[in-house]
Design an enzyme around this catalytic site. Structure first.
Site, PDB file in Angstrom:
ATOM      1  N   LYS A 126      71.954 122.793 -32.174  1.00 35.72           N
ATOM      2  CA  LYS A 126      70.561 123.129 -32.499  1.00 35.72           C
ATOM      3  C   LYS A 126      69.586 122.197 -31.771  1.00 35.72           C
ATOM      4  O   LYS A 126      68.611 122.665 -31.183  1.00 35.72           O
ATOM      5  CB  LYS A 126      70.366 123.044 -34.020  1.00 35.72           C
ATOM      6  CG  LYS A 126      68.973 123.374 -34.497  1.00 35.72           C
ATOM      7  CD  LYS A 126      68.994 123.833 -35.947  1.00 35.72           C
ATOM      8  CE  LYS A 126      69.048 122.696 -36.943  1.00 35.72           C
ATOM      9  NZ  LYS A 126      67.742 122.030 -37.131  1.00 35.72           N
ATOM     10  N   SER A 127      69.858 120.901 -31.798  1.00 34.53           N
ATOM     11  CA  SER A 127      68.945 119.959 -31.131  1.00 34.53           C
ATOM     12  C   SER A 127      68.838 120.270 -29.640  1.00 34.53           C
ATOM     13  O   SER A 127      67.755 120.248 -29.061  1.00 34.53           O
ATOM     14  CB  SER A 127      69.464 118.522 -31.285  1.00 34.53           C
ATOM     15  OG  SER A 127      69.338 118.087 -32.606  1.00 34.53           O
ATOM     16  N   ARG A 183      65.582 121.829 -27.298  1.00 36.06           N
ATOM     17  CA  ARG A 183      65.110 121.091 -26.122  1.00 36.06           C
ATOM     18  C   ARG A 183      65.232 121.920 -24.855  1.00 36.06           C
ATOM     19  O   ARG A 183      64.382 121.848 -23.958  1.00 36.06           O
ATOM     20  CB  ARG A 183      65.891 119.780 -25.996  1.00 36.06           C
ATOM     21  CG  ARG A 183      65.449 118.724 -27.028  1.00 36.06           C
ATOM     22  CD  ARG A 183      66.525 117.677 -27.225  1.00 36.06           C
ATOM     23  NE  ARG A 183      66.109 116.554 -28.056  1.00 36.06           N
ATOM     24  CZ  ARG A 183      66.093 116.545 -29.398  1.00 36.06           C
ATOM     25  NH1 ARG A 183      66.446 117.629 -30.071  1.00 36.06           N
ATOM     26  NH2 ARG A 183      65.740 115.456 -30.061  1.00 36.06           N
ATOM     27  N   GLY A 199      61.603 121.328 -38.063  1.00 36.63           N
ATOM     28  CA  GLY A 199      61.000 120.009 -37.870  1.00 36.63           C
ATOM     29  C   GLY A 199      61.062 119.571 -36.413  1.00 36.63           C
ATOM     30  O   GLY A 199      60.115 118.977 -35.885  1.00 36.63           O
ATOM     31  N   ARG A 236      56.496 117.722 -44.926  1.00 35.36           N
ATOM     32  CA  ARG A 236      57.176 116.638 -44.209  1.00 35.36           C
ATOM     33  C   ARG A 236      56.176 115.788 -43.410  1.00 35.36           C
ATOM     34  O   ARG A 236      55.158 116.288 -42.949  1.00 35.36           O
ATOM     35  CB  ARG A 236      58.271 117.227 -43.314  1.00 35.36           C
ATOM     36  CG  ARG A 236      59.298 117.991 -44.159  1.00 35.36           C
ATOM     37  CD  ARG A 236      60.420 118.530 -43.326  1.00 35.36           C
ATOM     38  NE  ARG A 236      61.167 117.460 -42.676  1.00 35.36           N
ATOM     39  CZ  ARG A 236      62.112 117.673 -41.772  1.00 35.36           C
ATOM     40  NH1 ARG A 236      62.405 118.906 -41.407  1.00 35.36           N
ATOM     41  NH2 ARG A 236      62.753 116.668 -41.234  1.00 35.36           N
ATOM     42  N   SER A 239      63.958 107.588 -35.469  1.00 37.60           N
ATOM     43  CA  SER A 239      63.836 109.045 -35.447  1.00 37.60           C
ATOM     44  C   SER A 239      63.847 109.567 -34.017  1.00 37.60           C
ATOM     45  O   SER A 239      62.974 109.233 -33.212  1.00 37.60           O
ATOM     46  CB  SER A 239      62.539 109.478 -36.139  1.00 37.60           C
ATOM     47  OG  SER A 239      62.225 110.818 -35.783  1.00 37.60           O
ATOM     48  N   ASP A 242      72.407 113.945 -40.352  1.00 36.44           N
ATOM     49  CA  ASP A 242      72.467 115.274 -40.969  1.00 36.44           C
ATOM     50  C   ASP A 242      73.784 115.512 -41.714  1.00 36.44           C
ATOM     51  O   ASP A 242      73.927 116.518 -42.411  1.00 36.44           O
ATOM     52  CB  ASP A 242      72.252 116.357 -39.910  1.00 36.44           C
ATOM     53  CG  ASP A 242      70.837 116.293 -39.339  1.00 36.44           C
ATOM     54  OD1 ASP A 242      69.927 115.855 -40.065  1.00 36.44           O
ATOM     55  OD2 ASP A 242      70.647 116.666 -38.171  1.00 36.44           O
ATOM     56  N   ARG A 274      71.511 122.357 -45.072  1.00 37.94           N
ATOM     57  CA  ARG A 274      72.630 121.392 -45.105  1.00 37.94           C
ATOM     58  C   ARG A 274      73.153 121.218 -46.545  1.00 37.94           C
ATOM     59  O   ARG A 274      74.350 121.039 -46.747  1.00 37.94           O
ATOM     60  CB  ARG A 274      72.209 120.034 -44.540  1.00 37.94           C
ATOM     61  CG  ARG A 274      71.616 120.112 -43.137  1.00 37.94           C
ATOM     62  CD  ARG A 274      72.582 119.730 -42.034  1.00 37.94           C
ATOM     63  NE  ARG A 274      71.920 119.881 -40.761  1.00 37.94           N
ATOM     64  CZ  ARG A 274      72.347 120.645 -39.747  1.00 37.94           C
ATOM     65  NH1 ARG A 274      73.484 121.312 -39.845  1.00 37.94           N
ATOM     66  NH2 ARG A 274      71.666 120.737 -38.626  1.00 37.94           N
TER      67      ARG A 274
HETATM   68  C1  S3P Z   1      66.773 115.885 -34.761  1.00 40.25           C
HETATM   69  C2  S3P Z   1      66.643 114.603 -35.218  1.00 40.25           C
HETATM   70  C3  S3P Z   1      66.896 114.214 -36.611  1.00 40.25           C
HETATM   71  C4  S3P Z   1      67.719 115.252 -37.350  1.00 40.25           C
HETATM   72  C5  S3P Z   1      67.221 116.642 -37.101  1.00 40.25           C
HETATM   73  C6  S3P Z   1      67.234 116.980 -35.627  1.00 40.25           C
HETATM   74  C7  S3P Z   1      66.461 116.172 -33.346  1.00 40.25           C
HETATM   75  O1  S3P Z   1      65.658 114.066 -37.278  1.00 40.25           O
HETATM   76  O2  S3P Z   1      67.735 114.990 -38.730  1.00 40.25           O
HETATM   77  O3  S3P Z   1      68.035 117.579 -37.790  1.00 40.25           O
HETATM   78  O4  S3P Z   1      66.787 117.273 -32.854  1.00 40.25           O
HETATM   79  O5  S3P Z   1      65.874 115.299 -32.686  1.00 40.25           O
HETATM   80  P1  S3P Z   1      64.832 112.681 -37.211  1.00 40.25           P
HETATM   81  O6  S3P Z   1      64.521 112.405 -35.812  1.00 40.25           O
HETATM   82  O7  S3P Z   1      63.582 112.913 -38.012  1.00 40.25           O
HETATM   83  O8  S3P Z   1      65.719 111.662 -37.858  1.00 40.25           O
END
Ligand code: S3P
Length: 426
Positions: A19-20, A24, A92, A120, A163, A312, A386
């Site tokens: 997903k991350s 991107r 997020g 958030r 983060s 996560d 989750r």
């Molecule tokens: C993520 C970073 C994490 C993670 C989120 C995805 C990302 O959050 O919990 O599910 O893709 O950079 P934080 O950067 O707020 O810790």
């Protein structure tokens, strides 16, 4: 959704794309030159929000099939303000990364999110972006956000919390500066997919254990990007296999970025039997296959330095610890209270209702492990994907099954989760 106990978990599988990395890939492709082909895209409600966002900003995205996207980049400063606000839904990562990119665009942009995303914290990205000269407003620290793009100044920024999302927002802003380096220092190393992908697209990126530096770029070009399987989506299945005797699972094509697989170190300390094989590069990152067998577990502790490496997966750690011999403690994880829901409360309250001995602390939890099956009962996901997955695995490993409230939230990251579970259950 009611999850009945499983006799065992058996199978070979691949999970959807990370997903991350999927977020991107779409975001960078959108401001790239020409066409980017993304394969192995992890389709989910979150990543579809990112496709919707770049389309709203004037980028053409052709979906050849559910996992293959062609993104026709508009160039570094080519995004156009839409007439309507951009809906980030529950994502997020989208809401925190996109402002870094919008910082360098002409015009005014408004970002909204769903109820959970709108609670958030967003000042964490607004504050450094303001220091970079970007006009960004939050609504009492939350979404909706308004961003006026334009000139960007480079900064040296020390992250107050570890983060990857905040680090990424600042680095993405930094590539739009007219001149000068932007450096982000982090208290503990966090996932570095943004740095890796920016470098692959031609940006200058200098990396240290706890910092990353970028220089302004003139153009980005990805060409083709293969998204590896999402370790965070495999993690619930790894936990189920570990907990249920007679199980055997092989997972193929996973992202094994060292900053993502802290759960494997924790599992190893707990005595789990997970073997990595076929190590290879997938999409410019460490990858490989995993073989998992059941094991008796012992408790362990996880503290602040390790937290970002399995952030996560910490709710799953709670479930594993509940089934281990002896005590486990999580500390330095107050960030969990700022996720899709307060994940400390959600997991502690939920597992207690199923019969676990676990209590919340300010920044984590304390578990008294008992190596027997949980009784079962009802667990509320609180709308958090989750937590819904943890509740489901708890059900598989329980004596009487678990009723998962809000199970549909799994679609936020893993829409095929329940079909896959059914295909693995014996
Ligand atoms: C993520 C970073 C994490 C993670 C989120 C995805 C990302 O959050 O919990 O599910 O893709 O950079 P934080 O950067 O707020 O810790």
């Amino acid at each position: 959704m009611r999850i009945e106990p499983a006799a065992s978990i058996l199978g070979h599988l691949a999970v959807p794309g990370d997903k991350s990395i999927s977020h991107r890939a779409v975001l960078l492709a959108a401001i790239g030159e020409g066409e980017t082909r993304i394969t192995g895209f992890g389709r989910s409600a979150d990543t579809e929000a990112t496709i919707g966002a770049v389309r709203a900003l004037g980028v053409r995205v052709y979906e050849a099939d559910s996992e293959t996207l062609h993104v026709f980049g508009v160039g570094l400063r080519g995004l156009k303000p839409p007439r309507k606000p951009i809906d980030c839904a529950n994502a997020g990562t989208l809401m925190r990364l996109l402002p870094g990119i919008l910082a360098g665009q002409e015009g005014s942009f408004r970002l909204t999110g769903d109820e959970s995303l709108s609670t958030r914290p967003m000042e964490r990205i607004a504050e450094p972006l303001r220091r970079m000269g970007v006009a960004i407003e939050t609504t009492d620290g939350h979404a909706p956000l308004t961003i006026e793009g334009g000139e960007v100044r480079p900064i040296d920024y020390e992250l107050p919390v570890a983060s990857a999302q905040v680090k990424s927002a600042v680095l993405l802003g930094g590539i739009f500066a007219r001149e000068g380096e932007t450096t982000v220092v982090e208290p503990f190393p966090t996932r570095d997919h943004t740095e890796t992908m920016l470098a692959a697209a031609g940006a200058y990126v200098r990396r240290r254990q706890k910092s990353a530096t970028v220089r302004p770029v003139e153009r980005l070009e990805l060409g083709e990007i293969e998204v590896p399987g999402d370790f965070s989506s495999a993690a619930p299945l790894i936990a189920a296999t570990t907990l249920i005797p007679g199980s055997e699972l092989t997972v193929h094509g996973l992202n094994l970025n060292p900053r993502r697989i802290g759960l494997l170190d924790v599992l190893e300390r707990m005595g789990a039997r997970v073997t990595v094989f076929n190590r290879r590069r997938i999409g410019g990152e460490a990858g490989g296959d995993l073989d998992v067998r059941p094991a008796e577990l012992v408790g362990t502790n996880v503290n602040a330095a390790e937290v970002p490496l399995l952030v996560d997966e910490l709710p799953l750690f709670a479930l594993l610890a509940v089934h281990a011999h002896g005590d486990s403690v999580l500390s330095g994880a107050a960030e969990l209270r700022a996720k899709e829901t307060d994940r400390i409360e959600a997991v502690v309250d939920g597992l207690r209702r199923l019969g676990a001995h676990i209590r919340a602390t300010e920044d984590g939890f304390v578990v008294r492990g008992v190596p027997t099956r949980l009784k079962g009962g009802t667990m509320d996901s609180r709308g958090d994907h989750r937590i819904a997955m943890v509740a489901s695995i708890a059900g598989l490993a329980s004596r009487e099954g678990v009723e998962v409230e809000g199970s549909e939230s799994v679609a936020v990251s893993f829409p095929g989760f329940y079909d896959l579970l059914e295909s693995l259950r014996q």
